[in-house]
Design a protein around this motif. Structure first.
Motif, PDB file in Angstrom:
ATOM      1  N   GLU A  42     107.615 -65.055 -23.157  1.00  0.00           N
ATOM      2  CA  GLU A  42     106.673 -64.245 -22.845  1.00  0.00           C
ATOM      3  C   GLU A  42     105.542 -64.081 -23.498  1.00  0.00           C
ATOM      4  OE1 GLU A  42     106.453 -64.428 -17.914  1.00  0.00           O
ATOM      5  OE2 GLU A  42     107.550 -62.911 -19.063  1.00  0.00           O
ATOM      6  N   GLY A  43     106.123 -62.993 -24.611  1.00  0.00           N
ATOM      7  CA  GLY A  43     104.868 -62.600 -25.365  1.00  0.00           C
ATOM      8  C   GLY A  43     104.414 -63.537 -26.278  1.00  0.00           C
ATOM      9  N   ASP A  44     105.330 -64.587 -26.729  1.00  0.00           N
ATOM     10  CA  ASP A  44     104.548 -65.539 -27.522  1.00  0.00           C
ATOM     11  C   ASP A  44     103.754 -66.222 -27.193  1.00  0.00           C
ATOM     12  OD1 ASP A  44     106.130 -64.414 -29.593  1.00  0.00           O
ATOM     13  OD2 ASP A  44     108.000 -66.404 -29.630  1.00  0.00           O
ATOM     14  N   GLN A  45     103.409 -66.571 -25.617  1.00  0.00           N
ATOM     15  CA  GLN A  45     103.100 -66.913 -24.314  1.00  0.00           C
ATOM     16  C   GLN A  45     101.410 -66.732 -24.596  1.00  0.00           C
ATOM     17  OE1 GLN A  45     103.607 -68.151 -20.416  1.00  0.00           O
ATOM     18  NE2 GLN A  45     104.755 -70.086 -21.625  1.00  0.00           N
ATOM     19  N   VAL A  46     101.584 -65.599 -24.675  1.00  0.00           N
ATOM     20  CA  VAL A  46     100.309 -64.672 -24.070  1.00  0.00           C
ATOM     21  C   VAL A  46      99.789 -64.926 -25.680  1.00  0.00           C
ATOM     22  CG1 VAL A  46      99.065 -62.381 -23.312  1.00  0.00           C
ATOM     23  CG2 VAL A  46     101.418 -63.227 -22.222  1.00  0.00           C
ATOM     24  N   VAL A  47     100.020 -64.746 -26.534  1.00  0.00           N
ATOM     25  CA  VAL A  47      99.280 -64.472 -27.727  1.00  0.00           C
ATOM     26  C   VAL A  47      99.455 -66.374 -28.080  1.00  0.00           C
ATOM     27  CG1 VAL A  47      99.464 -64.679 -30.757  1.00  0.00           C
ATOM     28  CG2 VAL A  47     100.872 -62.803 -28.928  1.00  0.00           C
ATOM     29  N   GLU A  48     100.190 -67.257 -28.248  1.00  0.00           N
ATOM     30  CA  GLU A  48      99.606 -68.082 -28.244  1.00  0.00           C
ATOM     31  C   GLU A  48      98.336 -69.232 -27.249  1.00  0.00           C
ATOM     32  OE1 GLU A  48      99.799 -72.287 -29.240  1.00  0.00           O
ATOM     33  OE2 GLU A  48     101.179 -70.890 -30.093  1.00  0.00           O
ATOM     34  N   THR A  49      98.496 -68.587 -25.219  1.00  0.00           N
ATOM     35  CA  THR A  49      97.210 -68.894 -24.742  1.00  0.00           C
ATOM     36  C   THR A  49      95.969 -68.324 -25.526  1.00  0.00           C
ATOM     37  OG1 THR A  49      99.081 -68.968 -23.385  1.00  0.00           O
ATOM     38  CG2 THR A  49      96.371 -69.058 -22.501  1.00  0.00           C
ATOM     39  N   PHE A  50      95.979 -67.223 -25.456  1.00  0.00           N
ATOM     40  CA  PHE A  50      94.840 -65.906 -25.644  1.00  0.00           C
ATOM     41  C   PHE A  50      94.362 -66.056 -27.125  1.00  0.00           C
ATOM     42  CE2 PHE A  50      96.077 -64.967 -21.374  1.00  0.00           C
ATOM     43  CZ  PHE A  50      94.411 -65.103 -21.305  1.00  0.00           C
ATOM     44  N   LYS A  51      94.973 -65.540 -28.319  1.00  0.00           N
ATOM     45  CA  LYS A  51      94.658 -66.294 -29.326  1.00  0.00           C
ATOM     46  C   LYS A  51      94.344 -67.164 -30.329  1.00  0.00           C
ATOM     47  CE  LYS A  51      95.554 -63.305 -33.667  1.00  0.00           C
ATOM     48  NZ  LYS A  51      96.462 -62.459 -34.540  1.00  0.00           N
ATOM     49  N   ARG A  52      95.110 -68.348 -29.648  1.00  0.00           N
ATOM     50  CA  ARG A  52      95.211 -69.232 -30.263  1.00  0.00           C
ATOM     51  C   ARG A  52      94.209 -70.412 -29.832  1.00  0.00           C
ATOM     52  NH1 ARG A  52     100.343 -67.720 -31.768  1.00  0.00           N
ATOM     53  NH2 ARG A  52     101.057 -67.225 -33.362  1.00  0.00           N
ATOM     54  N   ASN A  53      94.820 -70.500 -28.415  1.00  0.00           N
ATOM     55  CA  ASN A  53      94.172 -71.805 -27.540  1.00  0.00           C
ATOM     56  C   ASN A  53      92.113 -71.106 -27.305  1.00  0.00           C
ATOM     57  OD1 ASN A  53      95.830 -73.021 -28.133  1.00  0.00           O
ATOM     58  ND2 ASN A  53      97.059 -72.475 -25.537  1.00  0.00           N
ATOM     59  N   PHE A  54      92.503 -69.668 -26.854  1.00  0.00           N
ATOM     60  CA  PHE A  54      91.016 -68.828 -26.052  1.00  0.00           C
ATOM     61  C   PHE A  54      90.144 -68.454 -27.196  1.00  0.00           C
ATOM     62  CE2 PHE A  54      92.714 -69.973 -21.953  1.00  0.00           C
ATOM     63  CZ  PHE A  54      91.670 -70.644 -21.360  1.00  0.00           C
ATOM     64  N   GLY A  55      90.583 -68.871 -28.676  1.00  0.00           N
ATOM     65  CA  GLY A  55      90.123 -68.300 -29.110  1.00  0.00           C
ATOM     66  C   GLY A  55      89.605 -66.730 -28.775  1.00  0.00           C
ATOM     67  N   ILE A  56      90.099 -65.754 -28.682  1.00  0.00           N
ATOM     68  CA  ILE A  56      89.796 -64.349 -27.685  1.00  0.00           C
ATOM     69  C   ILE A  56      90.582 -63.212 -28.975  1.00  0.00           C
ATOM     70  CG2 ILE A  56      90.770 -62.886 -26.701  1.00  0.00           C
ATOM     71  CD1 ILE A  56      90.578 -64.502 -23.849  1.00  0.00           C
ATOM     72  N   GLU A  57      89.832 -62.452 -29.638  1.00  0.00           N
ATOM     73  CA  GLU A  57      89.961 -61.196 -30.582  1.00  0.00           C
ATOM     74  C   GLU A  57      91.159 -60.628 -29.744  1.00  0.00           C
ATOM     75  OE1 GLU A  57      88.843 -57.859 -32.742  1.00  0.00           O
ATOM     76  OE2 GLU A  57      86.753 -58.780 -31.882  1.00  0.00           O
ATOM     77  N   LEU A  58      92.529 -60.870 -30.013  1.00  0.00           N
ATOM     78  CA  LEU A  58      94.044 -59.918 -29.789  1.00  0.00           C
ATOM     79  C   LEU A  58      93.983 -59.464 -30.634  1.00  0.00           C
ATOM     80  CD1 LEU A  58      95.727 -60.329 -27.019  1.00  0.00           C
ATOM     81  CD2 LEU A  58      96.681 -62.074 -28.503  1.00  0.00           C
ATOM     82  N   ILE A  59      94.813 -58.500 -30.344  1.00  0.00           N
ATOM     83  CA  ILE A  59      95.316 -57.484 -31.255  1.00  0.00           C
ATOM     84  C   ILE A  59      96.606 -56.518 -30.333  1.00  0.00           C
ATOM     85  CG2 ILE A  59      96.068 -54.995 -32.028  1.00  0.00           C
ATOM     86  CD1 ILE A  59      92.757 -54.471 -31.422  1.00  0.00           C
ATOM     87  N   HIS A  60      97.519 -57.682 -31.134  1.00  0.00           N
ATOM     88  CA  HIS A  60      99.315 -57.976 -30.687  1.00  0.00           C
ATOM     89  C   HIS A  60      99.735 -56.589 -30.764  1.00  0.00           C
ATOM     90  CE1 HIS A  60     103.013 -60.930 -30.346  1.00  0.00           C
ATOM     91  NE2 HIS A  60     103.317 -59.622 -29.700  1.00  0.00           N
ATOM     92  N   VAL A  61     100.455 -55.814 -30.691  1.00  0.00           N
ATOM     93  CA  VAL A  61     100.769 -54.720 -30.853  1.00  0.00           C
ATOM     94  C   VAL A  61     103.047 -55.362 -30.805  1.00  0.00           C
ATOM     95  CG1 VAL A  61     101.587 -52.220 -31.423  1.00  0.00           C
ATOM     96  CG2 VAL A  61      99.193 -52.980 -30.629  1.00  0.00           C
ATOM     97  N   ARG A  62     103.628 -55.047 -31.469  1.00  0.00           N
ATOM     98  CA  ARG A  62     105.112 -55.528 -31.359  1.00  0.00           C
ATOM     99  C   ARG A  62     105.572 -53.966 -31.464  1.00  0.00           C
ATOM    100  NH1 ARG A  62     106.444 -60.751 -32.539  1.00  0.00           N
ATOM    101  NH2 ARG A  62     104.068 -61.913 -33.359  1.00  0.00           N
ATOM    102  N   ALA A  63     106.239 -53.396 -29.984  1.00  0.00           N
ATOM    103  CA  ALA A  63     106.964 -52.629 -29.487  1.00  0.00           C
ATOM    104  C   ALA A  63     108.314 -51.933 -29.333  1.00  0.00           C
ATOM    105  CB  ALA A  63     105.315 -51.404 -29.398  1.00  0.00           C
ATOM    106  N   ALA A  64     108.761 -53.347 -29.272  1.00  0.00           N
ATOM    107  CA  ALA A  64     110.029 -53.482 -28.683  1.00  0.00           C
ATOM    108  C   ALA A  64     110.641 -51.756 -29.152  1.00  0.00           C
ATOM    109  CB  ALA A  64     110.750 -54.119 -29.091  1.00  0.00           C
ATOM    110  N   ASP A  65     110.805 -51.516 -30.369  1.00  0.00           N
ATOM    111  CA  ASP A  65     111.512 -51.172 -30.928  1.00  0.00           C
ATOM    112  C   ASP A  65     111.717 -49.460 -30.697  1.00  0.00           C
ATOM    113  OD1 ASP A  65     113.259 -52.651 -32.132  1.00  0.00           O
ATOM    114  OD2 ASP A  65     112.329 -51.915 -34.842  1.00  0.00           O
TER     115      ASP A  65
END
Length: 524
Positions: A270-293
């Motif tokens: 789901e994380g990759d899907q969110v980034v793909e949809t909003f950043k790449r497909n919609f061109g929305i400025e997206l700050i993606h914070v990978r914080a699992a650890d």
């Protein structure tokens, strides 16, 4: 300050709430007729009605008896506002009693299906509620003990049942109508047609409430509110925040920045899907914070459900604050508040400070933003249709509800990377097989739970000691109540077989058949 209500742009019908779940269902049926509706409390005054200037009013059903001490009633001056009124069940009994009719305790209630017969009004007679298209008899749904036995003077009885002499009555000249049955439920054969006659013929409403018109109206409202300012949105990956972000982006484009905190506790991919949809497909400025650890470190050794929720919510807040730290000129925060959230909070005006948000686990009260809430007038099904109109992919628009703490509250006991990986794989199988069976849109939620126990099994003539997996699937309209889904046995067998064969570490599958109440939908 929050985004202005969009209802002022449309003809509106007020649904007066007398209890139970009737009001929400009526409001939804009105909207299905493309007329905007709002739910209001029964203590609303005639002055407030006049100020709102609705096209019509519907009194909902309710669990009380009109004869009971303290039973809810209505400001009597509302009848003199000139606004057309339709009373349903309890609401119909109020109209009858308040205006001089009779509601009697006959000792014979009606529950479930009943045969409704239209009255013979003669060659020149016509019922506005039934119009010319209703049959002489039809099945309707009843749920009452008190009975309308006589309509008020000046009203015409237009239908009856064997146990309710005045099952439908009307006075078109005064704009007042009442029915004992429930036209809003699917069991009433032509209930939606009756509601349309009231909305279109009695109230003169225009069927202009469509999701396309809602989008156009809200885009204008967002632009007027934000102006040249900047807005930020905390994306959770859920339907509400996704649609809110897409709608605001349509309105203000590059003035919106989204922050997506990837907790590591989301469903598979789901994380990759969110980034793909909003950043790449919609061109929305997206700050993606990978914080699992960071989340796994925070959850180490934590087993109490409420402690897990607090730990996840507090860390999310801190990471969100850090991520938006460089956006110093943002004065607006986008939230995916829905109409049921507004109803449950009392329907009053929203405070200018940030409220706890179900998608992100709660944002701090000292964050000084004006709220942009473009979905606050919409039900969940309407939000999904808006998402479709905006071009969001099906896998996001039709995503099932997901708790803010994510898989952290679907793992009983301590949350670890290994457990999350197991649950992600098992949960993905449940959802894939439900989709293959064509049942994913029939189910409110379906997911897997990983309990904090291990069970003995036999695989390949060897003894195993692995986790059981519990499948949970429920049907619901609003999550207030839910029933366990009667999934076909062969579908459950397929899910079980795949999970045990494909997810090492799980050797047993169980199915949860608990409804809400007494249980909850989630396990924690």
């Amino acid at each position: 300050m929050t985004t202005p209500s969009i209802g002022t742009e449309f003809d509106t019908v007020l649904v007066v709430d007398f209890g139970a779940q009737y009001a929400q269902l009526i409001a939804r049926r009105v909207r299905e007729a493309h007329v905007h509706s709002e739910i209001v409390p029964h203590d609303i005054t005639a002055a407030e009605i006049r100020e709102r200037a609705p096209q019509g009013i519907i009194f909902s059903g309710g669990p009380a008896s009109v004869h009971a001490d303290g039973a809810p009633t209505i400001d009597q001056e509302i009848y003199d506002t000139g606004v057309p009124i339709l009373g349903i069940c309890y609401g119909g009994q109020l109209v009858a009693r308040d205006l001089g009719g009779e509601v009697a305790k006959t000792g014979r209630g009606e529950y479930g299906r009943a045969d409704l017969e239209r009255a013979d009004l003669g060659t020149d007679g016509r019922s506005l509620l039934f119009g010319d298209d209703a049959p002489d008899s039809q099945v309707v749904w009843m749920s009452h003990f008190d009975t309308i036995t006589r309509a008020p003077e000046g009203f015409q009885v237009v239908a009856s049942t064997p146990d309710t002499p005045a099952a439908a009555f009307e006075s078109p000249e005064r704009g007042l109508y009442g029915v004992q049955f429930h036209p809003e439920v699917v069991h009433t054969q032509m209930g939606q047609d009756l509601l349309k006659h009231f909305l279109y013929d009695a109230c003169g409403c225009r069927p202009s409430w469509t999701m396309l018109s809602v989008i156009e109206t809200q885009v204008e409202a967002i632009r007027a509110q934000v102006g040249d300012g900047r807005a930020i949105c905390g994306l959770s990956g859920g339907v509400d925040s996704a649609v809110a972000a897409a709608l605001v982006h349509k309105a203000i484009g590059h003035q919106l920045t989204c922050v997506f905190v990837d907790t590591g506790l989301m469903r598979k991919d789901e994380g990759d899907q969110v980034v793909e949809t909003f950043k790449r497909n919609f061109g929305i400025e997206l700050i993606h914070v990978r914080a699992a650890d960071r989340f796994f470190d925070k959850l180490a050794g934590v087993t109490d459900p409420e402690d897990k929720r607090k730990a996840i919510g507090e860390l999310f807040i801190r990471i969100f604050e850090d991520a938006k730290g460089g956006i110093t000129d943002a004065d607006f925060l986008v939230q995916g508040t829905l109409y049921p959230d507004v109803i449950e909070s009392g329907g009053g005006a929203k405070a200018a400070t940030i409220k706890s948000h179900h998608n992100v686990g709660g944002l701090p009260e000292d964050m000084d933003f004006d709220l942009v809430e473009p979905l606050r007038d919409l039900f969940k099904d309407e939000v999904r249709r808006v998402g479709e109109e905006l071009g969001l992919p099906e896998e996001i628009v039709w995503r099932q509800p997901f708790p803010g703490p994510g898989l952290g509250v679907r793992i009983i006991g301590e949350v670890t990377p290994d457990k999350v990986a197991l649950l992600q794989e098992a949960d993905a199988i449940v959802r894939v097989e439900l989709h293959k069976a064509g049942m994913d849109r029939e189910i409110w939620q379906a997911f897997a739970v990983l309990p904090d126990i291990k069970a003995v099994g036999v695989m390949g003539d060897e003894r195993t000691y692995g986790y059981p997996c519990i499948i949970r699937a429920v049907t619901s309209d609003d999550a207030m109540t839910a029933d366990w889904a009667r999934l076909p046995y062969d579908l459950l067998e397929k899910m079980s077989s795949r999970i045990i064969n494909e997810v090492p570490g799980i050797n047993r599958v169980a199915y949860d058949i608990t409804s809400k109440p007494p249980g909850t939908i989630e396990w924690e």
